[in-house]
Design a protein around this motif. Structure first.
Motif, PDB file in Angstrom:
ATOM      1  N   TYR A  19      26.658  39.967  35.832  1.00  0.00           N
ATOM      2  CA  TYR A  19      27.759  39.617  36.728  1.00  0.00           C
ATOM      3  C   TYR A  19      28.428  40.871  37.250  1.00  0.00           C
ATOM      4  O   TYR A  19      28.368  41.933  36.642  1.00  0.00           O
ATOM      5  CB  TYR A  19      28.764  38.685  36.060  1.00  0.00           C
ATOM      6  CG  TYR A  19      29.633  39.304  34.982  1.00  0.00           C
ATOM      7  CD1 TYR A  19      30.934  39.715  35.258  1.00  0.00           C
ATOM      8  CD2 TYR A  19      29.174  39.440  33.672  1.00  0.00           C
ATOM      9  CE1 TYR A  19      31.742  40.257  34.268  1.00  0.00           C
ATOM     10  CE2 TYR A  19      29.980  39.970  32.678  1.00  0.00           C
ATOM     11  CZ  TYR A  19      31.263  40.381  32.982  1.00  0.00           C
ATOM     12  OH  TYR A  19      32.058  40.914  32.007  1.00  0.00           O
ATOM     13  N   GLU A  21      31.336  43.494  38.379  1.00  0.00           N
ATOM     14  CA  GLU A  21      32.627  43.949  37.874  1.00  0.00           C
ATOM     15  C   GLU A  21      33.112  45.088  38.752  1.00  0.00           C
ATOM     16  O   GLU A  21      32.319  45.934  39.170  1.00  0.00           O
ATOM     17  CB  GLU A  21      32.511  44.409  36.422  1.00  0.00           C
ATOM     18  CG  GLU A  21      33.860  44.807  35.826  1.00  0.00           C
ATOM     19  CD  GLU A  21      33.722  45.270  34.386  1.00  0.00           C
ATOM     20  OE1 GLU A  21      34.353  44.657  33.516  1.00  0.00           O
ATOM     21  OE2 GLU A  21      32.977  46.233  34.132  1.00  0.00           O
ATOM     22  N   GLY A  34      26.454  48.863  31.953  1.00  0.00           N
ATOM     23  CA  GLY A  34      27.691  48.636  32.676  1.00  0.00           C
ATOM     24  C   GLY A  34      27.854  49.558  33.859  1.00  0.00           C
ATOM     25  O   GLY A  34      28.961  49.989  34.179  1.00  0.00           O
ATOM     26  N   VAL A  39      27.605  44.223  35.245  1.00  0.00           N
ATOM     27  CA  VAL A  39      27.523  44.182  33.785  1.00  0.00           C
ATOM     28  C   VAL A  39      26.253  43.418  33.430  1.00  0.00           C
ATOM     29  O   VAL A  39      26.042  42.291  33.896  1.00  0.00           O
ATOM     30  CB  VAL A  39      28.747  43.492  33.166  1.00  0.00           C
ATOM     31  CG1 VAL A  39      28.583  43.381  31.655  1.00  0.00           C
ATOM     32  CG2 VAL A  39      30.020  44.251  33.506  1.00  0.00           C
ATOM     33  N   LYS A 100      37.544  42.880  27.706  1.00  0.00           N
ATOM     34  CA  LYS A 100      36.293  42.845  28.459  1.00  0.00           C
ATOM     35  C   LYS A 100      35.218  42.056  27.722  1.00  0.00           C
ATOM     36  O   LYS A 100      34.340  41.466  28.356  1.00  0.00           O
ATOM     37  CB  LYS A 100      35.838  44.272  28.765  1.00  0.00           C
ATOM     38  CG  LYS A 100      36.791  44.996  29.713  1.00  0.00           C
ATOM     39  CD  LYS A 100      36.270  46.353  30.131  1.00  0.00           C
ATOM     40  CE  LYS A 100      37.239  47.024  31.103  1.00  0.00           C
ATOM     41  NZ  LYS A 100      36.746  48.334  31.561  1.00  0.00           N
ATOM     42  N   LEU A 103      35.570  38.595  28.863  1.00  0.00           N
ATOM     43  CA  LEU A 103      34.940  38.389  30.167  1.00  0.00           C
ATOM     44  C   LEU A 103      33.429  38.243  30.025  1.00  0.00           C
ATOM     45  O   LEU A 103      32.804  37.415  30.713  1.00  0.00           O
ATOM     46  CB  LEU A 103      35.283  39.550  31.100  1.00  0.00           C
ATOM     47  CG  LEU A 103      36.764  39.710  31.455  1.00  0.00           C
ATOM     48  CD1 LEU A 103      36.972  40.963  32.297  1.00  0.00           C
ATOM     49  CD2 LEU A 103      37.283  38.479  32.198  1.00  0.00           C
ATOM     50  N   ASP A 104      32.831  39.035  29.138  1.00  0.00           N
ATOM     51  CA  ASP A 104      31.389  38.921  28.892  1.00  0.00           C
ATOM     52  C   ASP A 104      31.048  37.556  28.308  1.00  0.00           C
ATOM     53  O   ASP A 104      30.069  36.912  28.722  1.00  0.00           O
ATOM     54  CB  ASP A 104      30.935  40.012  27.927  1.00  0.00           C
ATOM     55  CG  ASP A 104      31.019  41.410  28.526  1.00  0.00           C
ATOM     56  OD1 ASP A 104      31.283  41.531  29.738  1.00  0.00           O
ATOM     57  OD2 ASP A 104      30.813  42.383  27.765  1.00  0.00           O
ATOM     58  N   ALA A 154      42.500  43.940  33.424  1.00  0.00           N
ATOM     59  CA  ALA A 154      41.615  42.997  32.721  1.00  0.00           C
ATOM     60  C   ALA A 154      42.277  41.634  32.868  1.00  0.00           C
ATOM     61  O   ALA A 154      42.933  41.140  31.947  1.00  0.00           O
ATOM     62  CB  ALA A 154      41.442  43.376  31.262  1.00  0.00           C
ATOM     63  N   ALA A 159      40.399  35.015  35.676  1.00  0.00           N
ATOM     64  CA  ALA A 159      38.965  35.041  35.387  1.00  0.00           C
ATOM     65  C   ALA A 159      38.324  33.661  35.371  1.00  0.00           C
ATOM     66  O   ALA A 159      37.099  33.552  35.373  1.00  0.00           O
ATOM     67  CB  ALA A 159      38.727  35.724  34.041  1.00  0.00           C
TER      68      ALA A 159
END
Length: 395
Positions: A19, A21, A34, A39, A100, A103-104, A154, A159
């Motif tokens: 995805y 970033e 990254g 990512v 982060k 987010l992953d 962040a 998100a």
């Protein structure tokens, strides 16, 4: 280690999730994972051969991969679809930023629903994945965080985190920051010279007049000195980041080394936090050797990572706060001989949980990895299966 009398053959497949970033001023992970504005995440999905399912159990640990551990390998043999999801930092937590990682984890959630078509998702937070799972769900249900503790963007509020249907908290701890606050060696007097130590605070020094069983006064004194060292380290981190910021230019981050971080009183005195674990053990092996060895909690870190995952006053991750903020069903599994996660942590999570549907199960005699304990591994697996079926979370 496999399940006793497995019902299904376990099939495995490699998973790649990618995805976009926004580019940052510096790269926090080495190589392709990254860079290039993307990512790249690697995981392993384990499936029971010939058994479709609408439910996926997702496991992620902040710092390591999980596909070789007994828990995710036995569930597919019982008919459960399991994803061992590696984040961008897996097997190298030096630059790890918990926000982060969330987010992953959400990228896998989206892939599971939109690409694979799973209708129900259960987070199984094993060990360090326990507080991560609670952190993820609390932010999915009520997002509040827009930046890391270091002030970097962040935005978990924007998100679109996808909440899960249930959480299993298994053999897990309160948080990495809480672990370190009770494991760091307070005897260190000079961060640049680990040989300069206070013998009265060195639990591995035979000259220390305080020996197991420790008095309550010594425990309180020792814990206070541990917090003092954590906070001195954190103050130095913040001062360094501010100095770099004021200086200007392209140097905005640094690595750091923190010596002697495995000196929890629990290791030498099981009465400090009693359970059925053997005395003088820790997850890294012999405690004194682990304390001075090259690997250990927070041994290597970046400045930003220290604030996000190791600073007790700054980290956004708290298992207790996370549990108090979720509403989905929660199963807490405690291994009564766990030598890695503090004995009292599962009970604290259960007590704090706001879920109206919450269950606590103790696996008597089970150690952290169920090593040499196939019957206890099966008991833990069956506990998960029965709990999931009772809530219509398995086909």
């Amino acid at each position: 280690m496999t399940q006793l009398n497995p019902k299904f053959e376990r099939m495995t497949e490699w998973v790649h999730v990618q995805y976009a970033e926004a580019a940052s001023k510096f790269k926090e992970v080495y190589g392709f994972a990254g860079s290039q504005g993307m990512v790249n995440l690697e995981g392993v999905r384990m499936l029971p051969k010939g058994q479709p399912s609408k439910t996926l159990v997702v496991m992620m640990h902040p710092a390591t991969s999980l596909e070789f551990l007994p828990v995710p390998r036995t569930l597919p043999e019982a008919g459960v679809h399991v994803l061992c999801a590696g984040n961008r930092y897996f097997r190298n937590d030096t630059p790890l930023t918990m926000e982060k990682v969330v987010l992953d984890l959400n990228a896998y959630m989206r892939h599971a629903r939109e690409v694979w078509g799973y209708q129900k998702i259960v987070l199984l937070g094993w060990s360090g994945g326990g507080p991560l799972s609670l952190f993820f769900q609390s932010q999915a249900e009520n997002p509040t965080i827009t930046e890391t503790p270091a002030g970097d963007p962040a935005d978990l509020k924007a998100a679109g985190l996808l909440p899960v249907d249930a959480i299993i908290f298994q053999a897990a701890n309160l948080s990495r920051a809480m672990l370190l606050s009770e494991a760091i060696d307070p005897s260190v007097l000079d961060e640049n010279d680990p040989d300069r130590r206070d013998p009265e605070l060195d639990i591995y020094d035979p000259r220390n007049p305080n020996q197991p069983p420790y008095s309550q006064d010594y425990i309180r004194y020792y814990r206070g000195k541990q917090l003092e060292r954590i906070r001195r380290r954190t103050a130095w981190v913040k001062e360094t980041l501010e100095r770099l910021k004021k200086r200007g230019g392209n140097e905005v981050e640094r690595g750091m080394l923190t010596h002697r971080t495995l000196a929890d009183l629990r290791y030498l005195d099981v009465n400090v936090d009693p359970n059925d674990r053997p005395p003088r053990t820790c997850v890294m092996g012999e405690p004194e050797s682990a304390n001075s060895g090259p690997a250990g909690l927070a041994r290597y870190s970046t400045l930003r990572s220290w604030l996000s995952q190791w600073s007790i006053d700054d980290s956004n991750v708290s298992g207790v706060r996370g549990a108090a903020s979720i509403t989905v069903p929660l199963l807490v599994i405690e291994n009564s001989a766990d030598e890695a996660c503090p004995a009292s942590d599962p009970g604290k999570i259960y007590a704090a949980a706001a879920s109206k549907d919450k269950t606590r199960k103790v696996i008597k005699g089970a150690r952290h990895y169920y090593q040499g304990q196939p019957e206890l591994l099966k008991e833990a697996t069956d506990s998960c299966l029965d709990w999931l079926r009772a809530r219509n979370l398995l086909d």
